[in-house]
Design a protein around this motif. Structure first.
Motif, PDB file in Angstrom:
ATOM      1  N   GLY A   1       0.704  -1.266   0.275  1.00  0.00           N
ATOM      2  CA  GLY A   1      -0.058   0.060  -0.053  1.00  0.00           C
ATOM      3  C   GLY A   1       0.737   1.296   0.020  1.00  0.00           C
ATOM      4  O   GLY A   1       0.119   2.367  -0.147  1.00  0.00           O
ATOM      5  N   PHE A   2       2.091   1.200   0.210  1.00  0.00           N
ATOM      6  CA  PHE A   2       3.009   2.361   0.161  1.00  0.00           C
ATOM      7  C   PHE A   2       4.127   2.145  -0.823  1.00  0.00           C
ATOM      8  O   PHE A   2       4.784   1.279  -0.966  1.00  0.00           O
ATOM      9  CB  PHE A   2       3.650   2.579   1.607  1.00  0.00           C
ATOM     10  N   PRO A   3       4.179   3.326  -1.749  1.00  0.00           N
ATOM     11  CA  PRO A   3       5.029   2.950  -3.064  1.00  0.00           C
ATOM     12  C   PRO A   3       6.619   3.081  -2.497  1.00  0.00           C
ATOM     13  O   PRO A   3       6.899   3.562  -1.605  1.00  0.00           O
ATOM     14  CB  PRO A   3       4.634   4.208  -3.847  1.00  0.00           C
ATOM     15  N   GLY A   4       7.406   2.348  -3.300  1.00  0.00           N
ATOM     16  CA  GLY A   4       8.723   2.740  -3.179  1.00  0.00           C
ATOM     17  C   GLY A   4       9.441   1.455  -2.483  1.00  0.00           C
ATOM     18  O   GLY A   4       8.914   0.987  -1.356  1.00  0.00           O
ATOM     19  N   PRO A   5      10.468   0.803  -2.865  1.00  0.00           N
ATOM     20  CA  PRO A   5      11.225  -0.315  -2.094  1.00  0.00           C
ATOM     21  C   PRO A   5      11.839   0.383  -0.833  1.00  0.00           C
ATOM     22  O   PRO A   5      12.471   1.440  -0.901  1.00  0.00           O
ATOM     23  CB  PRO A   5      12.110  -0.745  -3.120  1.00  0.00           C
ATOM     24  N   GLY A   6      11.543  -0.129   0.167  1.00  0.00           N
ATOM     25  CA  GLY A   6      12.158   0.021   1.477  1.00  0.00           C
ATOM     26  C   GLY A   6      11.566   1.416   2.123  1.00  0.00           C
ATOM     27  O   GLY A   6      11.882   1.874   3.287  1.00  0.00           O
ATOM     28  N   ARG A   7      10.559   2.060   1.498  1.00  0.00           N
ATOM     29  CA  ARG A   7       9.908   3.289   1.927  1.00  0.00           C
ATOM     30  C   ARG A   7       8.880   2.780   2.926  1.00  0.00           C
ATOM     31  O   ARG A   7       8.047   1.764   2.850  1.00  0.00           O
ATOM     32  CB  ARG A   7       9.305   4.045   0.942  1.00  0.00           C
ATOM     33  N   HIS A   8       8.483   3.730   3.981  1.00  0.00           N
ATOM     34  CA  HIS A   8       7.585   3.687   4.866  1.00  0.00           C
ATOM     35  C   HIS A   8       7.391   2.334   5.606  1.00  0.00           C
ATOM     36  O   HIS A   8       6.331   1.677   5.806  1.00  0.00           O
ATOM     37  CB  HIS A   8       6.077   3.808   4.325  1.00  0.00           C
ATOM     38  N   LEU A   9       8.742   1.915   5.915  1.00  0.00           N
ATOM     39  CA  LEU A   9       8.820   0.437   6.664  1.00  0.00           C
ATOM     40  C   LEU A   9       8.038   0.328   7.946  1.00  0.00           C
ATOM     41  O   LEU A   9       7.401  -0.395   8.134  1.00  0.00           O
ATOM     42  CB  LEU A   9      10.219   0.132   6.691  1.00  0.00           C
ATOM     43  N   ASP A  10       8.199   1.626   8.748  1.00  0.00           N
ATOM     44  CA  ASP A  10       7.433   1.714   9.893  1.00  0.00           C
ATOM     45  C   ASP A  10       5.949   1.731   9.883  1.00  0.00           C
ATOM     46  O   ASP A  10       5.143   0.986  10.532  1.00  0.00           O
ATOM     47  CB  ASP A  10       7.856   2.871  10.493  1.00  0.00           C
ATOM     48  N   LYS A  11       5.404   2.080   8.399  1.00  0.00           N
ATOM     49  CA  LYS A  11       3.875   2.181   8.667  1.00  0.00           C
ATOM     50  C   LYS A  11       3.595   0.711   7.882  1.00  0.00           C
ATOM     51  O   LYS A  11       2.282   0.330   8.354  1.00  0.00           O
ATOM     52  CB  LYS A  11       3.504   3.224   7.334  1.00  0.00           C
ATOM     53  N   ARG A  12       4.567   0.050   7.197  1.00  0.00           N
ATOM     54  CA  ARG A  12       3.942  -1.347   6.709  1.00  0.00           C
ATOM     55  C   ARG A  12       4.068  -2.345   7.944  1.00  0.00           C
ATOM     56  O   ARG A  12       3.125  -3.002   8.375  1.00  0.00           O
ATOM     57  CB  ARG A  12       5.135  -1.818   5.876  1.00  0.00           C
ATOM     58  N   LEU A  13       5.028  -1.931   9.092  1.00  0.00           N
ATOM     59  CA  LEU A  13       5.214  -2.955  10.136  1.00  0.00           C
ATOM     60  C   LEU A  13       3.770  -2.560  10.985  1.00  0.00           C
ATOM     61  O   LEU A  13       3.148  -3.409  11.612  1.00  0.00           O
ATOM     62  CB  LEU A  13       6.323  -2.578  10.871  1.00  0.00           C
ATOM     63  N   PHE A  14       3.542  -1.305  11.105  1.00  0.00           N
ATOM     64  CA  PHE A  14       2.319  -1.042  12.008  1.00  0.00           C
ATOM     65  C   PHE A  14       1.067  -1.521  11.197  1.00  0.00           C
ATOM     66  O   PHE A  14       0.041  -1.984  11.993  1.00  0.00           O
ATOM     67  CB  PHE A  14       1.984   0.443  11.753  1.00  0.00           C
ATOM     68  N   ALA A  15       0.961  -1.766   9.869  1.00  0.00           N
ATOM     69  CA  ALA A  15      -0.304  -2.180   9.175  1.00  0.00           C
ATOM     70  C   ALA A  15      -0.264  -3.897   9.708  1.00  0.00           C
ATOM     71  O   ALA A  15      -1.382  -4.272   9.870  1.00  0.00           O
ATOM     72  CB  ALA A  15      -0.174  -1.983   7.626  1.00  0.00           C
ATOM     73  N   VAL A  16       0.981  -4.370   9.653  1.00  0.00           N
ATOM     74  CA  VAL A  16       0.936  -5.788  10.097  1.00  0.00           C
ATOM     75  C   VAL A  16       0.307  -5.815  11.536  1.00  0.00           C
ATOM     76  O   VAL A  16      -0.546  -7.010  11.686  1.00  0.00           O
ATOM     77  CB  VAL A  16       2.268  -6.220   9.950  1.00  0.00           C
TER      78      VAL A  16
END
Length: 261
Positions: free
Chosen positions: A86-101
């Motif tokens: 859901g967040f563009p770019g490799p490695g970007r917004h890792l904290d948001k991805r982890l929060f989404a998990v």
């Protein structure tokens, strides 16, 4: 370009996700009420399962819970989509991805709890039964301790991010009026810090359950709140936590309206 059917399905999914966020807010308000009753000497179960059981006991409560299940499931699919791309770019917004998990796990648990309440199943024994089963596994104590540390660290992160009001980054608060904007920020800040503190206590109890080999200590929010109540001046402290949980519940109602979905 998406056709009318796809656009209508997308709108329905967003509405359902907002329903799920709002339902979580109402659930926190109910838990805050139960925690207040515990602080005043009551013996209610002060967690999400206790709140859902209270709703199920009311006339029309179970049909309402089925609607809440749909909302929670919609949040799961929305957060899963964020976590997996859901967040563009490799490695970007890792904290948001982890929060989404993390949100996928939270809302999956809420959906299961709500489904059990809607079908009249017992709420179970919280984390005790699962913890006891894991403790019997090889290296089970290490696994339970690792989970406890993870919950504790998550609580600390939630406190820090709540204090800094990081939650506003994914909200369209510019659409809100000045009073609503101020209330959303303040209730989110107080609520996130309070809930984060409760999570650190839960994490500590899980670690203690692993160290002492006592799964009964890993019962979750209900035991955490009653642990607070048992301390000197615990009733006052628990009333403070109840206020924080209520603040988080109010914030969720704002989040349901203004979050980017």
């Amino acid at each position: 370009m998406n056709g009318p059917a796809e656009r209508a399905a997308g709108r329905a999914a967003r509405v359902a996700a907002r329903l799920g966020i709002a339902a979580n807010g109402v659930l926190h308000l109910l838990v805050a009420w139960l925690a207040t009753r515990v602080a005043l000497g009551g013996g209610e179960r002060a967690d999400q399962a206790g709140a859902l059981q209270a709703v199920a006991a009311e006339p029309g409560g179970r049909p309402l819970l089925w609607l809440v299940v749909v909302g929670f499931a919609a949040v799961v699919f929305w957060r899963l989509r964020e976590a997996t791309g859901g967040f563009p770019g490799p490695g970007r917004h890792l904290d948001k991805r982890l929060f989404a998990v993390g949100q996928v796990a939270v809302y999956t648990g809420l959906a299961v709890l709500t489904l059990r309440a809607a079908t009249g199943s017992s709420a179970g024994t919280g984390g005790q039964g699962v913890t006891a089963a894991v403790l019997r596994l090889p290296a089970g104590q290490w696994l339970v301790a690792a989970v406890g540390v993870g919950v504790l660290v998550t609580g600390v992160v939630m406190v820090v991010q709540g204090a800094r009001m990081r939650f506003t980054e994914d909200m369209r608060l510019h659409e809100a009026g000045p009073i609503a904007r101020a209330l959303a920020r303040r209730t989110g800040q107080v609520g996130a810090v309070s809930k984060g503190l409760a999570m650190t206590i839960i994490g500590g109890l899980v670690v203690l359950a692993a160290v002492t080999y006592q799964p009964a200590r890993a019962e979750g929010l209900d035991v955490a709140l009653k642990t607070i109540a048992a301390q000197p001046f615990g009733a006052v402290a628990l009333l403070g936590v109840a206020f924080g949980l209520a603040s988080f519940g109010v914030f969720c109602l704002f989040d349901a309206r203004y979050h980017e979905v």
